[in-house]
Design an enzyme around this catalytic site. Structure first.
Site, PDB file in Angstrom:
ATOM      1  N   HIS A 167      47.163  48.154  38.005  1.00  0.00           N
ATOM      2  CA  HIS A 167      47.484  46.731  38.098  1.00  0.00           C
ATOM      3  C   HIS A 167      48.460  46.359  36.991  1.00  0.00           C
ATOM      4  O   HIS A 167      48.301  46.773  35.848  1.00  0.00           O
ATOM      5  CB  HIS A 167      46.206  45.899  37.976  1.00  0.00           C
ATOM      6  CG  HIS A 167      46.470  44.452  37.703  1.00  0.00           C
ATOM      7  ND1 HIS A 167      47.029  43.624  38.649  1.00  0.00           N
ATOM      8  CD2 HIS A 167      46.315  43.705  36.592  1.00  0.00           C
ATOM      9  CE1 HIS A 167      47.179  42.414  38.116  1.00  0.00           C
ATOM     10  NE2 HIS A 167      46.763  42.438  36.858  1.00  0.00           N
TER      11      HIS A 167
ATOM     12  N   GLY B   7      39.485  42.564  39.081  1.00  0.00           N
ATOM     13  CA  GLY B   7      38.476  43.149  38.193  1.00  0.00           C
ATOM     14  C   GLY B   7      37.525  42.150  37.577  1.00  0.00           C
ATOM     15  O   GLY B   7      36.323  42.238  37.743  1.00  0.00           O
TER      16      GLY B   7
ATOM     17  N   GLU C 147      33.224  42.750  35.179  1.00  0.00           N
ATOM     18  CA  GLU C 147      33.599  42.866  33.765  1.00  0.00           C
ATOM     19  C   GLU C 147      32.904  41.860  32.842  1.00  0.00           C
ATOM     20  O   GLU C 147      33.426  41.531  31.775  1.00  0.00           O
ATOM     21  CB  GLU C 147      35.129  42.753  33.581  1.00  0.00           C
ATOM     22  CG  GLU C 147      35.905  43.808  34.357  1.00  0.00           C
ATOM     23  CD  GLU C 147      37.426  43.727  34.171  1.00  0.00           C
ATOM     24  OE1 GLU C 147      37.895  43.172  33.154  1.00  0.00           O
ATOM     25  OE2 GLU C 147      38.147  44.207  35.057  1.00  0.00           O
TER      26      GLU C 147
ATOM     27  N   GLU D 286      51.858  40.888  40.387  1.00  0.00           N
ATOM     28  CA  GLU D 286      52.002  39.435  40.503  1.00  0.00           C
ATOM     29  C   GLU D 286      53.222  39.128  41.369  1.00  0.00           C
ATOM     30  O   GLU D 286      54.304  39.597  41.080  1.00  0.00           O
ATOM     31  CB  GLU D 286      52.211  38.834  39.113  1.00  0.00           C
ATOM     32  CG  GLU D 286      52.372  37.342  39.162  1.00  0.00           C
ATOM     33  CD  GLU D 286      52.971  36.799  37.875  1.00  0.00           C
ATOM     34  OE1 GLU D 286      52.380  37.019  36.822  1.00  0.00           O
ATOM     35  OE2 GLU D 286      54.018  36.150  37.975  1.00  0.00           O
TER      36      GLU D 286
ATOM     37  N   CYS E 194      50.394  42.764  35.715  1.00  0.00           N
ATOM     38  CA  CYS E 194      50.430  41.351  36.074  1.00  0.00           C
ATOM     39  C   CYS E 194      51.735  40.708  35.639  1.00  0.00           C
ATOM     40  O   CYS E 194      51.720  39.845  34.777  1.00  0.00           O
ATOM     41  CB  CYS E 194      49.252  40.623  35.483  1.00  0.00           C
ATOM     42  SG  CYS E 194      48.793  41.188  33.870  1.00  0.00           S
TER      43      CYS E 194
ATOM     44  N   HIS F  66      46.377  31.657  37.361  1.00  0.00           N
ATOM     45  CA  HIS F  66      46.544  30.879  36.132  1.00  0.00           C
ATOM     46  C   HIS F  66      46.298  29.394  36.349  1.00  0.00           C
ATOM     47  O   HIS F  66      46.241  28.626  35.411  1.00  0.00           O
ATOM     48  CB  HIS F  66      47.943  31.087  35.560  1.00  0.00           C
ATOM     49  CG  HIS F  66      48.221  32.535  35.305  1.00  0.00           C
ATOM     50  ND1 HIS F  66      48.742  33.358  36.287  1.00  0.00           N
ATOM     51  CD2 HIS F  66      48.001  33.320  34.236  1.00  0.00           C
ATOM     52  CE1 HIS F  66      48.852  34.592  35.793  1.00  0.00           C
ATOM     53  NE2 HIS F  66      48.404  34.595  34.561  1.00  0.00           N
TER      54      HIS F  66
END
Ligand code: GLN
Ligand code: ZN
Length: 772
Positions: A658, A449, A501, A682, A660, A711
């Site tokens: 989604h 997103g 976004e 994830e 995560c 990350h």
């Protein structure tokens, strides 16, 4: 005299002074003595605030430079080898390295994971029980030794004494501390460490007694969890051994009821017990029956986890019941540490008086606690009577306010029928229609997103808020970002695009700002971890959506391309979990109101020609109650809320969700019951192991197991991603697999994002040749 006390006060400061000082110190702009001075001023200010509010016993040990669990790790000498200083004595540098990683760990990340000798990778962060506070997980080894290694608590007790305060030091109890840590290296049972750890507690208690401390608070929130039998047994043993320490011990439980641990808690050889009556009021009669009245009973009646004023009549009713038996041994407190509530309502000048009159932050909560103890000691006094009258007026105004209770929302809720939470056809039929319409290749590629939130985007948003950019200029700036994201995704060859976004500051706040029934504070910050704070929006009334929230941006994005554009929304459970909820309405009903508002948005997106809508539920799993017996009820309403928001569309419209995170074993059936057409999760960090849950249960729908970790700035190689997907394809039929990163890309820079996505698309193409 019923004493009043607090279990802990927010440390961050009403202006987030601690955050600012920490960040300046890390940047090298403030030296250690400057940082320490800020800490000292904050502690002094917070004690004074609590004393001025009227509390009798003030907490010490609730201040932490980064996290209180980390503070305990240092105190007990639980310092992993990689951080151990040559001198043997930990310093603030040691503490921050454990929290944030050492300098060599940062280089380590940049050079892509080459093997260094013991890089100083930070300790793991994880959620503190069911709060949004995160603590640093202690690391234990089989040969763990404990040693009193950090003087902070004793220094702060001296500091408070010097200021003339009567204090009650706060420690995390030995069993909770061990429970929160992780065994590293060779496997062993953490409980085996208890005997070695207890002498340090003995030493600490002895030193506190020597400093003139009368009472210490020992937090054992795990008493509110479903504990294995050996952990239950260990409680008695541990507190038996600590029994002879020359001061009085108050064992504190919070966040959930004692339930099956009540018998053991009331029998512990300690001098008092604190319980959370906000979360578990039903335990009061049993406690009154079972706790010996020569012990102190501390009742947590003022909610430390939310922002609403206490209903003083109701709290007083509970306290008076207990007073009959406990007399002066009854204490009044917040339900838990006030760490989890914002600092001071007085600063919220922009809130209207009515709304402000319904709220209480930490400072105001202390005054409520003090008022309640005064009401026990001197019920007829004028200030008590005035406070009770005011509280009654607040409750009455909330019960009848048309700002809170909206007939239209209630009518809609009442009109919900089962079919509203049910897609028209089962997944097997829907997916055929969706495939025919979308015409996607095997292993379709997409992203989660968000694209990079660049400084330029943040500056534009700030300029718009401050009136330096007009609405039209701001819209144009965001549209330019969308154009950039769409063009790039087309060049990359992604199959399902997103608008990126750019216009969203935060996945909850962005929607909350557009819903009726939400309020926002200016300074209502709550520490999340270290210097990070969140400012949750407040749900104060029935929720509704006055107008479409995302349609214009999404339609604009779709208008730029022939490729399918995915609409992007935040789900009802996540909206609720990351807000301060109402207390006058069940969470279930608040989730349902949110679901109806989001459902309208999903339908409007569909009507605007959007063929895929993703509804993020990042907080779905963290909503799980602490006690397993309550899981089923939560999962029922949470799943139902998701289905309600997602089921208003035609079969051809594809719903994605989604999540995560990684732990799906507990909740996989509920995830399936959400009935999304595609779920992205994830998995890359665990090498696809997470997919076990999806395989064992025979998860029915399409899955996008994240193929790389967003990350880290590291750019993953094509072959790594191919290998991960091959693994996934061994568990899940290839025709149900999607290829995507494991979360949104907003924290990344464009360069690495582009490079990673080039490789990801190449990986998907290779997989099509190999496996499709
Ligand atoms: N759509 C959101 C994003 O990409 C999802 C974020 C999340 O799951 N935390 O940023
Ligand atoms: Zn995510």
């Amino acid at each position: 005299m019923a004493l009043s006390h607090s279990l802990g006060f927010p440390r961050i400061g009403r202006d987030r002074e601690l955050k600012k000082a920490l960040e300046a110190y890390w940047q090298g702009e403030l030296d250690e003595s400057g940082l320490r001075a800020v800490g000292r001023e904050l502690r002094a200010a917070h004690w004074q605030l609590q004393k001025d509010a009227g509390l009798d016993l003030l907490p010490v040990g609730d201040f932490a430079w980064y996290d209180q669990v980390l503070g305990h790790s240092l105190t007990f000498g639980v310092i992993p080898q990689r951080f151990r200083p040559d001198t043997g004595t930990p310093t603030l540098q040691t503490l921050f390295a454990m929290a944030r990683g050492g300098a060599d760990a940062q280089t380590h990340e940049q050079c892509c994971g080459a093997a260094h000798a013991q890089p100083q990778v930070a300790e793991e962060l994880t959620k503190w029980f069911d709060t949004n506070y995160h603590y640093l997980v202690p690391e234990f080894t089989a040969d763990q030794r404990f040693q009193l290694s950090w003087e902070q608590l004793f220094e702060e007790v001296d500091e408070a004494h010097a200021l003339g305060h009567k204090v009650k030091p706060v420690l995390i109890g030995p069993l909770t501390f061990l429970w929160l840590g992780k065994a590293k290296g060779e496997a062993f049972d953490k409980l085996e460490l208890l005997e070695r750890l207890l002498p340090i507690y003995g030493e600490i208690l002895g030193r506190l007694a020597a400093q003139g401390v009368e009472w210490v608070q020992i937090d054992e929130p795990i008493l509110g969890l479903d504990l294995p039998q050996d952990w239950k047994n260990a409680f008695e043993r541990a507190y038996h051994l600590l029994q002879h320490a020359p001061l009085k011990k108050l064992v504190a439980s919070y966040f959930s009821g004692l339930e099956d641990n009540l018998g053991l808690a009331v029998c512990l050889p300690v001098d008092g017990l604190h319980v959370d009556l906000v979360r578990a009021p039903e335990q009061l009669p049993l406690l009154l029956d079972r706790l010996p009245s020569y012990k102190v009973l501390s009742l947590g009646v003022v909610n430390g986890r939310n922002v609403w004023r206490c209903d003083l009549d109701q709290a007083l009713g509970q306290l008076q019941q207990a007073q009959v038996r406990f007399g002066d041994n009854l204490w009044v407190a917040g339900s838990c540490s006030l760490l989890h509530s914002p600092v001071d309502l007085a600063r919220e000048e922009q809130l209207d008086n009515e709304l402000k009159g319904w709220l209480a932050f930490a400072v105001q909560k202390c005054a409520e606690i003090a008022t309640l103890s005064m009401a026990l000691n001197d019920p007829q006094s004028a200030p008590v009577q005035a406070a009770l009258a005011e509280s009654r007026a607040v409750q009455a105004s909330r019960a009848s306010s048309p700002r809170i209770h909206k007939a239209a929302v209630q009518a809609r809720l009442n009109a919900i029928i089962p079919a509203d939470s049910q897609r028209l056809s089962p997944f097997a039929e829907r997916i055929e229609k969706q495939r025919a319409r979308l015409q996607l290749p095997a292993f379709p590629t997409t992203t989660i997103g968000s694209f990079p939130q660049t400084p330029a985007i943040r500056q534009a948003r700030q300029a718009f808020r401050q009136g330096r950019l007009s609405q039209a200029q701001y819209t144009e700036a965001m549209q330019a970002e969308i154009r950039h994201a769409v063009t790039l995704q087309e060049q990359l060859g992604l199959d399902v695009l997103v608008h990126g976004e750019a216009e969203r500051n935060d996945m909850v706040e962005y929607f909350a700002e557009q819903l009726d029934g939400y309020a926002f504070t200016r300074f209502g910050w709550v520490q999340s971890y270290g210097s990070r704070c969140v400012k949750p929006a407040i749900i104060y009334g029935d929720l509704s959506r006055p107008q479409p929230m995302t349609v214009a941006w999404t339609r604009y994005a779709q208008g730029l391309t022939q490729t399918v554009m995915k609409g992007m929304l935040t789900g009802p459970v996540t909206m609720l979990m990351w807000s301060f909820p109402r207390e006058d309405l069940s969470r279930e009903l608040q989730a349902r109101q949110l679901a109806l508002a989001i459902r309208d948005e999903v339908q409007d997106l569909e009507a605007a020609g959007i063929q895929i809508v993703q509804i993020d539920e990042a907080a779905f799993r963290e909503g799980l109650p602490l006690r397993q017996a309550q899981w089923a009820a939560y999962l029922d309403w949470a799943t139902e809320a998701f289905r309600l928001c997602a089921s208003g569309v035609r079969d051809e419209t594809q719903i994605h969700t989604h999540m995560c995170y990684s732990e799906f074993n507990d909740v996989i059936e509920s995830i399936a019951a959400m009935d999304a057409d595609v779920i992205t999760i994830e998995t890359s960090r665990s090498d696809m192991q997470l997919l076990q849950a999806f395989e064992a249960f025979d998860y029915p729908s399409d899955i996008g197991p994240g193929v790389y970790d967003i990350h880290s700035p590291r750019v993953p190689e094509t072959q790594e991603m191919v290998a991960l997907m091959r693994k996934a394809a061994r568990r899940i039929p290839a025709e149900r697999l999607w290829v995507n990163p494991d979360c949104g890309l907003k924290t990344r820079a464009w360069r690495e994002t582009e490079a990673a996505l080039v490789n990801m698309v190449a990986a998907a193409r290779q997989l099509r040749r190999e496996l499709a």
